[in-house]
Design an enzyme around this catalytic site. Structure first.
Site, PDB file in Angstrom:
ATOM      1  N   ARG A  27       0.689  -1.281  -0.071  1.00 34.61           N
ATOM      2  CA  ARG A  27      -0.055  -0.008  -0.040  1.00 34.61           C
ATOM      3  C   ARG A  27       0.630   1.391   0.038  1.00 34.61           C
ATOM      4  O   ARG A  27       1.804   1.593  -0.254  1.00 34.61           O
ATOM      5  CB  ARG A  27      -0.882   0.164   1.258  1.00 34.61           C
ATOM      6  CG  ARG A  27      -1.041  -0.762   2.253  1.00 34.61           C
ATOM      7  CD  ARG A  27      -0.530   0.372   3.487  1.00 34.61           C
ATOM      8  NE  ARG A  27       0.649   0.560   3.668  1.00 34.61           N
ATOM      9  CZ  ARG A  27       1.327  -0.520   4.396  1.00 34.61           C
ATOM     10  NH1 ARG A  27       0.847  -1.539   4.704  1.00 34.61           N
ATOM     11  NH2 ARG A  27       2.540  -0.372   4.759  1.00 34.61           N
ATOM     12  N   LEU A  40      -3.564  -1.638  11.702  1.00 33.92           N
ATOM     13  CA  LEU A  40      -4.567  -0.634  11.201  1.00 33.92           C
ATOM     14  C   LEU A  40      -3.928   0.472  10.560  1.00 33.92           C
ATOM     15  O   LEU A  40      -3.205   1.199  11.237  1.00 33.92           O
ATOM     16  CB  LEU A  40      -5.446  -0.316  12.498  1.00 33.92           C
ATOM     17  CG  LEU A  40      -6.252  -1.138  13.201  1.00 33.92           C
ATOM     18  CD1 LEU A  40      -7.007  -0.727  14.443  1.00 33.92           C
ATOM     19  CD2 LEU A  40      -7.384  -1.742  12.146  1.00 33.92           C
ATOM     20  N   GLU A  41      -4.440   0.795   9.328  1.00 36.50           N
ATOM     21  CA  GLU A  41      -3.678   1.666   8.612  1.00 36.50           C
ATOM     22  C   GLU A  41      -4.590   3.046   8.120  1.00 36.50           C
ATOM     23  O   GLU A  41      -4.274   3.849   7.315  1.00 36.50           O
ATOM     24  CB  GLU A  41      -3.333   1.084   7.261  1.00 36.50           C
ATOM     25  CG  GLU A  41      -2.017  -0.074   7.677  1.00 36.50           C
ATOM     26  CD  GLU A  41      -1.861  -0.754   6.516  1.00 36.50           C
ATOM     27  OE1 GLU A  41      -1.749  -0.308   5.348  1.00 36.50           O
ATOM     28  OE2 GLU A  41      -1.155  -1.816   6.651  1.00 36.50           O
ATOM     29  N   ASN A  42      -5.689   2.955   8.594  1.00 44.79           N
ATOM     30  CA  ASN A  42      -6.562   4.149   8.662  1.00 44.79           C
ATOM     31  C   ASN A  42      -6.922   4.929   9.766  1.00 44.79           C
ATOM     32  O   ASN A  42      -8.202   5.460   9.797  1.00 44.79           O
ATOM     33  CB  ASN A  42      -8.027   3.423   7.927  1.00 44.79           C
ATOM     34  CG  ASN A  42      -7.635   2.856   6.517  1.00 44.79           C
ATOM     35  OD1 ASN A  42      -7.257   3.355   5.656  1.00 44.79           O
ATOM     36  ND2 ASN A  42      -7.612   1.480   6.592  1.00 44.79           N
TER      37      ASN A  42
END
Length: 334
Positions: free
Chosen positions: A7, A159-161
């Protein structure tokens, strides 16, 4: 990590400029207190993500995961309609008819071989919101339910958000109270999330360091970032790995709680791939003061935990070159 490959767009120069003052001068020289170690996690460990989906990497059953991996993170848990709650859905069709019973048996076999198998929450597309007391409770209860159902040893936070440190800390402390001292807790923040201990991800890691196994930051898909000396380093270099690891090592995490996360092959990420020997050089630089690039830490960290990769599947598709090179090197660290 995402279901297509991996990502995140590069960090912009303006972000680096804004962070420069936050990074420079942060360090008081302490390295934190060592984490309470968990069952099956060796002093120096290799973490690998196992893909519960087919995205072009080599499809594996969990039992096929290479033996050099000490912690296997099952990617990923799925969000439900209840905030904070997660579940797990084995992609039996995508994995060639792999059954839940086979999956559970493979978990037990890996554990019998001294490995830890944990459930990973998040990924690029894994939107799991833990931002109030109710969702924190739902998260802890549902992860613990998965641990009991499948036999997972713990959880990985990827968690990337966005992350709320107050309520994620509450959730993880609650989970630890249910699971006990054997909980394996790992994290895989993006580079931007660990540039300063004032960032929410970093704050969470520090708040749970008494139960934290390792933070395997993702040293890729980020573009250039600041090292602990306030200088900008380009991804894909030994200086990027050591200079950014230094921020965590000098701001409260124990060396045993710091790992280096990299792609297993060039196909596994949009940018930031490094050859395995660069990973090994970075580990040697941090642990022994050898193999460094232009950046050399002012001290050594012989207890550095090790390395992580996305993913065991991409590694397998490249002939397991990453784990064959990095695995023995990690296990031979002092």
């Amino acid at each position: 990590m995402d279901r297509i490959r991996r990502r995140r767009t590069g960090a912009v120069a303006g972000t680096l400029t804004a962070l420069a003052l936050a990074v420079t001068g942060l360090f008081a020289g302490g390295t934190g207190t060592a984490a309470a170690d968990t069952r099956a996690v060796p002093q120096h460990a290799v973490t690998g993500y196992w893909q519960n989906f087919d995205n072009g990497a080599q499809v594996q059953k969990l039992g096929d995961v290479q033996d050099d991996y000490d912690i296997i993170a099952v990617a990923f848990a799925d969000a439900t309609g209840t905030p904070g709650q997660v579940t797990f859905n084995l992609d039996s069709a995508g994995l060639g008819g792999y059954t839940v019973d086979q999956f559970k048996a493979d978990i037990k076999a890996k554990q019998a071989a001294g490995k830890s198998v944990i459930i990973s929450v998040g990924g690029e597309k894994g939107a799991v919101a833990v931002d109030d007391a109710a969702s924190a409770s739902a998260f802890a209860d549902s992860v613990y339910a998965l641990m009991r159902e499948y036999g997972f040893d713990g959880v990985d936070i990827d968690l990337e958000n966005g992350l709320d440190s107050t309520y994620m800390t509450q959730a993880l402390k609650s989970l630890a109270g249910k699971a006990g001292s054997g909980l394996v807790l790992t994290m895989a923040p993006q580079t931007i999330d660990m540039q300063s201990p004032s960032n929410e991800y970093f704050k969470t890691a520090l708040a749970v360091k008494d139960i934290l196994t390792v933070v395997n930051m993702q040293y890729y898909n980020s573009g250039s970032m600041l090292g602990c000396d306030g200088k900008v380093y380009s991804q894909g270099t030994v200086d990027f790995l050591t200079g950014l690891a230094c921020i965590q090592l000098e701001n409260g995490l124990a060396p045993s709680q710091v790992g280096i996360g990299v792609p297993a092959s060039p196909q596994a990420a949009g940018g930031g791939y490094v050859f395995p020997d660069v990973v090994n050089n970075a580990l040697d630089c941090l642990a022994k003061g050898t193999g460094c690039g232009s950046f050399k830490p002012s001290k050594t960290y012989p207890d550095i935990r090790g390395a992580m990769t996305w993913s065991t599947n991409w590694d397998a598709g490249a002939g397991s070159a990453w784990s064959k090179a990095v695995g023995p090197h990690v296990h031979d660290l002092p």
